[in-house]
Design an enzyme around this catalytic site. Structure first.
Site, PDB file in Angstrom:
ATOM      1  N   ARG A 245      25.355  50.425  99.202  1.00  0.00           N
ATOM      2  CA  ARG A 245      23.888  50.714  99.193  1.00  0.00           C
ATOM      3  C   ARG A 245      23.483  52.354  98.652  1.00  0.00           C
ATOM      4  NH1 ARG A 245      23.968  47.041 103.637  1.00  0.00           N
ATOM      5  NH2 ARG A 245      23.031  45.202 102.828  1.00  0.00           N
TER       6      ARG A 245
ATOM      7  N   LYS B 207      17.082  57.499  85.458  1.00  0.00           N
ATOM      8  CA  LYS B 207      17.012  55.940  85.142  1.00  0.00           C
ATOM      9  C   LYS B 207      18.564  55.736  85.093  1.00  0.00           C
ATOM     10  CE  LYS B 207      12.970  55.227  82.210  1.00  0.00           C
ATOM     11  NZ  LYS B 207      12.553  54.829  80.901  1.00  0.00           N
TER      12      LYS B 207
ATOM     13  N   GLU C  30      16.837  61.594  69.483  1.00  0.00           N
ATOM     14  CA  GLU C  30      16.054  61.922  70.548  1.00  0.00           C
ATOM     15  C   GLU C  30      15.192  63.285  70.848  1.00  0.00           C
ATOM     16  OE1 GLU C  30      15.306  59.359  72.710  1.00  0.00           O
ATOM     17  OE2 GLU C  30      17.048  58.093  73.129  1.00  0.00           O
TER      18      GLU C  30
ATOM     19  N   LYS D 190      11.688  66.744  78.969  1.00  0.00           N
ATOM     20  CA  LYS D 190      11.917  65.672  79.745  1.00  0.00           C
ATOM     21  C   LYS D 190      11.515  65.690  81.107  1.00  0.00           C
ATOM     22  CE  LYS D 190      13.988  61.477  80.368  1.00  0.00           C
ATOM     23  NZ  LYS D 190      15.135  60.848  79.962  1.00  0.00           N
TER      24      LYS D 190
ATOM     25  N   GLU E  25       7.817  55.921  86.195  1.00  0.00           N
ATOM     26  CA  GLU E  25       7.402  55.341  84.953  1.00  0.00           C
ATOM     27  C   GLU E  25       6.206  54.334  85.113  1.00  0.00           C
ATOM     28  OE1 GLU E  25      10.277  55.090  81.698  1.00  0.00           O
ATOM     29  OE2 GLU E  25       9.212  53.266  81.461  1.00  0.00           O
TER      30      GLU E  25
ATOM     31  N   ARG F 166       4.962  58.669  82.246  1.00  0.00           N
ATOM     32  CA  ARG F 166       6.411  58.897  81.618  1.00  0.00           C
ATOM     33  C   ARG F 166       6.907  57.929  80.565  1.00  0.00           C
ATOM     34  NH1 ARG F 166      12.350  58.806  85.163  1.00  0.00           N
ATOM     35  NH2 ARG F 166      13.691  58.912  83.398  1.00  0.00           N
TER      36      ARG F 166
ATOM     37  N   ASN G 174       9.119  56.642  75.733  1.00  0.00           N
ATOM     38  CA  ASN G 174       9.652  55.361  74.921  1.00  0.00           C
ATOM     39  C   ASN G 174       9.163  55.229  73.802  1.00  0.00           C
ATOM     40  OD1 ASN G 174      10.948  54.354  77.370  1.00  0.00           O
ATOM     41  ND2 ASN G 174       9.000  53.755  78.345  1.00  0.00           N
TER      42      ASN G 174
ATOM     43  N   HIS H 119      10.925  53.251  71.025  1.00  0.00           N
ATOM     44  CA  HIS H 119      11.778  52.442  71.825  1.00  0.00           C
ATOM     45  C   HIS H 119      11.399  50.939  72.045  1.00  0.00           C
ATOM     46  CE1 HIS H 119      13.531  56.178  72.772  1.00  0.00           C
ATOM     47  NE2 HIS H 119      14.558  55.833  73.693  1.00  0.00           N
TER      48      HIS H 119
ATOM     49  N   HIS I 254      14.880  49.150  70.783  1.00  0.00           N
ATOM     50  CA  HIS I 254      15.363  48.060  71.754  1.00  0.00           C
ATOM     51  C   HIS I 254      15.552  47.020  71.009  1.00  0.00           C
ATOM     52  CE1 HIS I 254      14.917  50.782  75.602  1.00  0.00           C
ATOM     53  NE2 HIS I 254      15.765  51.353  74.803  1.00  0.00           N
TER      54      HIS I 254
ATOM     55  N   HIS J 212      22.327  53.897  69.701  1.00  0.00           N
ATOM     56  CA  HIS J 212      20.894  53.905  70.493  1.00  0.00           C
ATOM     57  C   HIS J 212      19.827  54.826  69.423  1.00  0.00           C
ATOM     58  CE1 HIS J 212      18.109  53.974  73.390  1.00  0.00           C
ATOM     59  NE2 HIS J 212      18.085  55.372  73.532  1.00  0.00           N
TER      60      HIS J 212
HETATM   61  P1  NAD Z   1      27.924  56.725  74.245  1.00  0.00           P
HETATM   62  O1  NAD Z   1      27.975  56.970  75.892  1.00  0.00           O
HETATM   63  O2  NAD Z   1      28.488  55.490  74.186  1.00  0.00           O
HETATM   64  O3  NAD Z   1      28.738  57.708  73.517  1.00  0.00           O
HETATM   65  C1  NAD Z   1      28.979  57.648  72.057  1.00  0.00           C
HETATM   66  C2  NAD Z   1      30.421  57.745  72.069  1.00  0.00           C
HETATM   67  O4  NAD Z   1      30.856  59.260  71.883  1.00  0.00           O
HETATM   68  C3  NAD Z   1      31.572  57.096  72.856  1.00  0.00           C
HETATM   69  O5  NAD Z   1      32.633  56.540  72.129  1.00  0.00           O
HETATM   70  C4  NAD Z   1      32.095  57.979  73.879  1.00  0.00           C
HETATM   71  O6  NAD Z   1      33.398  57.695  74.038  1.00  0.00           O
HETATM   72  C5  NAD Z   1      32.216  59.206  72.819  1.00  0.00           C
HETATM   73  N1  NAD Z   1      32.294  60.644  73.409  1.00  0.00           N
HETATM   74  C6  NAD Z   1      31.427  61.163  74.344  1.00  0.00           C
HETATM   75  N2  NAD Z   1      31.616  62.423  74.682  1.00  0.00           N
HETATM   76  C7  NAD Z   1      32.395  62.899  73.610  1.00  0.00           C
HETATM   77  C8  NAD Z   1      32.714  64.162  73.323  1.00  0.00           C
HETATM   78  N3  NAD Z   1      32.386  65.223  73.855  1.00  0.00           N
HETATM   79  N4  NAD Z   1      33.605  63.942  72.246  1.00  0.00           N
HETATM   80  C9  NAD Z   1      34.091  63.018  71.364  1.00  0.00           C
HETATM   81  N5  NAD Z   1      33.382  61.717  71.793  1.00  0.00           N
HETATM   82  C10 NAD Z   1      32.649  61.557  73.131  1.00  0.00           C
HETATM   83  O7  NAD Z   1      26.569  56.736  73.899  1.00  0.00           O
HETATM   84  P2  NAD Z   1      25.441  58.025  73.909  1.00  0.00           P
HETATM   85  O8  NAD Z   1      24.652  58.037  72.704  1.00  0.00           O
HETATM   86  O9  NAD Z   1      25.788  59.132  74.623  1.00  0.00           O
HETATM   87  O10 NAD Z   1      24.207  57.088  74.877  1.00  0.00           O
HETATM   88  C11 NAD Z   1      23.445  56.190  74.614  1.00  0.00           C
HETATM   89  C12 NAD Z   1      23.170  55.401  75.757  1.00  0.00           C
HETATM   90  O11 NAD Z   1      22.289  56.310  76.583  1.00  0.00           O
HETATM   91  C13 NAD Z   1      22.386  53.806  75.705  1.00  0.00           C
HETATM   92  O12 NAD Z   1      23.026  53.066  76.340  1.00  0.00           O
HETATM   93  C14 NAD Z   1      20.956  54.114  75.840  1.00  0.00           C
HETATM   94  O13 NAD Z   1      20.248  53.250  76.632  1.00  0.00           O
HETATM   95  C15 NAD Z   1      21.100  55.380  76.970  1.00  0.00           C
HETATM   96  N6  NAD Z   1      19.896  56.209  77.346  1.00  0.00           N
HETATM   97  C16 NAD Z   1      19.355  56.262  78.568  1.00  0.00           C
HETATM   98  C17 NAD Z   1      18.560  57.271  78.717  1.00  0.00           C
HETATM   99  C18 NAD Z   1      18.004  57.429  80.335  1.00  0.00           C
HETATM  100  O14 NAD Z   1      16.922  57.980  80.700  1.00  0.00           O
HETATM  101  N7  NAD Z   1      18.683  56.868  81.143  1.00  0.00           N
HETATM  102  C19 NAD Z   1      17.764  57.912  77.898  1.00  0.00           C
HETATM  103  C20 NAD Z   1      18.297  57.808  76.513  1.00  0.00           C
HETATM  104  C21 NAD Z   1      19.509  56.972  76.143  1.00  0.00           C
END
Ligand code: NAD
Length: 349
Positions: free
Chosen positions: A88, A110, A152, A194, A204, A208, A212, A215, A219, A232
């Site tokens: 929890r 999030k 982003e 942010k 949101e 907030r 998006n 997005h 998405h 993404h």
């Molecule tokens: P990811 O986490 O898949 O990372 C991309 C790749 O880079 C992966 O293969 C990872 O293993 C590799 N990697 C990570 N750090 C590394 C480093 N320092 N050196 C070499 N390789 C490395 O993808 P991402 O683009 O970081 O994140 C995308 C995700 O974020 C999506 O799921 C999206 O929905 C989410 N997101 C969430 C929010 C939020 O507010 N929570 C906002 C924007 C995006």
């Protein structure tokens, strides 16, 4: 933040940084373990959450455990959700290692995972106790992932900061070469933007939603591509162009601003057009947007820029219901962008 620590990471980050972090904790005689899952968006699922939580129970992690989310946005979202739900709720810390996670996903609380038909459709708002950002991690990050994060960055500039947008137009090459001084400044500026938005409306309910921008369409593209076709940030890049056009068609952004947005994303090396194959037909994209989290009673809402640096609000609401005709035309026009760019170049010579 805890009596014991559970580092959650993906298979790639485990080898790059996870094992050495684990060792450092052990050297300090802190109770710690590491759990990893296969890298990639397609593993951001309930199944992975369940598997990790079972492993945590097997390893006797209790309510005083603190989860460390070490990795990109996928790890941050997933490990954050594990922390929100394990026994929890336990404390968690974000240690972002991708540019995207440093400038966006690690801030704001999030957390969640994807469902087969809905991106981020299963999750919780759950704030980390701390976010540690270390730009040194970026030295190992492949170029496509830098571009992915810049998507982003551009979004934040469009929704909140015109000057920053001008700056990006002039300095995008330095960002692509991961100049560490500039990168640190850019990360800081993004975290400020942010966090200011999140502070005003954590859950949101209205304001907030401006983060998006890009997005709703983005998405939908991710879902239609089964979370494999696009990163993404790539999907959001296309989404920002389509949604900039929607804003233009309903009377806000002007043609020149739409072009500036397209050009910046194109210069960074991000995709700028809706794919042509039947998997991404306009009908399918429109249907997929119905599953968007901003959709209410079958109506799809968009967070749009009013001009570069400002977001649109109507009657106090930061999302708008755009007419179908504007959405259809914007999607249609966004398919032939490359041709249009060539035409512009030819006209200039
Ligand atoms: P990811 O986490 O898949 O990372 C991309 C790749 O880079 C992966 O293969 C990872 O293993 C590799 N990697 C990570 N750090 C590394 C480093 N320092 N050196 C070499 N390789 C490395 O993808 P991402 O683009 O970081 O994140 C995308 C995700 O974020 C999506 O799921 C999206 O929905 C989410 N997101 C969430 C929010 C939020 O507010 N929570 C906002 C924007 C995006």
């Amino acid at each position: 933040f805890g009596k014991s620590y559970c580092i959650i990471t993906d298979s790639k980050v485990k080898n790059l940084f996870g094992k050495s972090l684990l060792k450092q904790f052990k050297n300090k005689k802190i109770k710690v373990d590491l759990i990893s899952f296969s890298a990639g968006e397609k593993y951001k699922t309930i199944k992975t959450v369940e598997r990790i939580s079972e492993q945590m129970l097997e390893r006797n992690f209790d309510r005083k455990t603190c989860v460390i989310a070490l990795g990109g946005g996928v790890v941050g979202d997933l490990a954050g959700f594990v922390a929100a739900t394990y026994l929890r709720g336990v404390n968690f810390i974000q240690v972002p290692t991708t540019l995207l996670a440093m400038v966006d996903s690690s801030v704001g609380g999030k957390t969640g995972v994807n469902l087969s038909k809905g991106k981020n459709s299963f999750g919780a708002f759950y704030q980390p106790k701390k976010v540690y950002v270390c730009p040194e991690f970026l030295k190992k990050l492949p170029k496509p992932e830098i571009k992915n994060g810049l998507s982003e960055v551009v979004k934040h500039a469009i929704i909140k900061d015109k000057e920053f947008f001008n700056y990006l137009e002039q300095n995008y090459k330095k960002l692509l070469s991961v100049d560490s001084k500039i990168m640190s400044q850019v990360i800081k500026r993004n975290c400020e933007i942010k966090s200011r938005v999140v502070e005003k409306d954590e859950k949101e309910s209205n304001y907030r939603q401006i983060v998006n921008y890009g997005h709703t369409i983005g998405h939908a593209l991710e879902v239609l591509g089964n979370y494999k076709k696009f990163k993404h940030g790539e999907a959001i890049s296309i989404g920002m162009i389509v949604e900039a056009r929607i804003s233009q068609k309903i009377g806000y952004l002007n043609e020149k601003e739409v072009d500036r947005i397209k050009k910046l994303l194109h210069n960074i090396g991000l995709p700028v057009k809706v794919p042509k194959d039947s998997k991404f037909s306009i009908k399918k994209i429109m249907n997929a947007t119905q599953k968007d989290k901003k959709a209410v009673a079958g109506n799809v809402y968009y967070a749009l820029p009013k001009s570069i640096g400002k977001t649109l609000s109507r009657n106090g609401k930061y999302v708008v219901k755009a007419p179908n005709s504007a959405i259809l035309r914007s999607l249609e026009e966004s398919r032939w962008f490359v041709f249009q760019l060539l035409q512009e170049k030819l006209m200039m010579h």
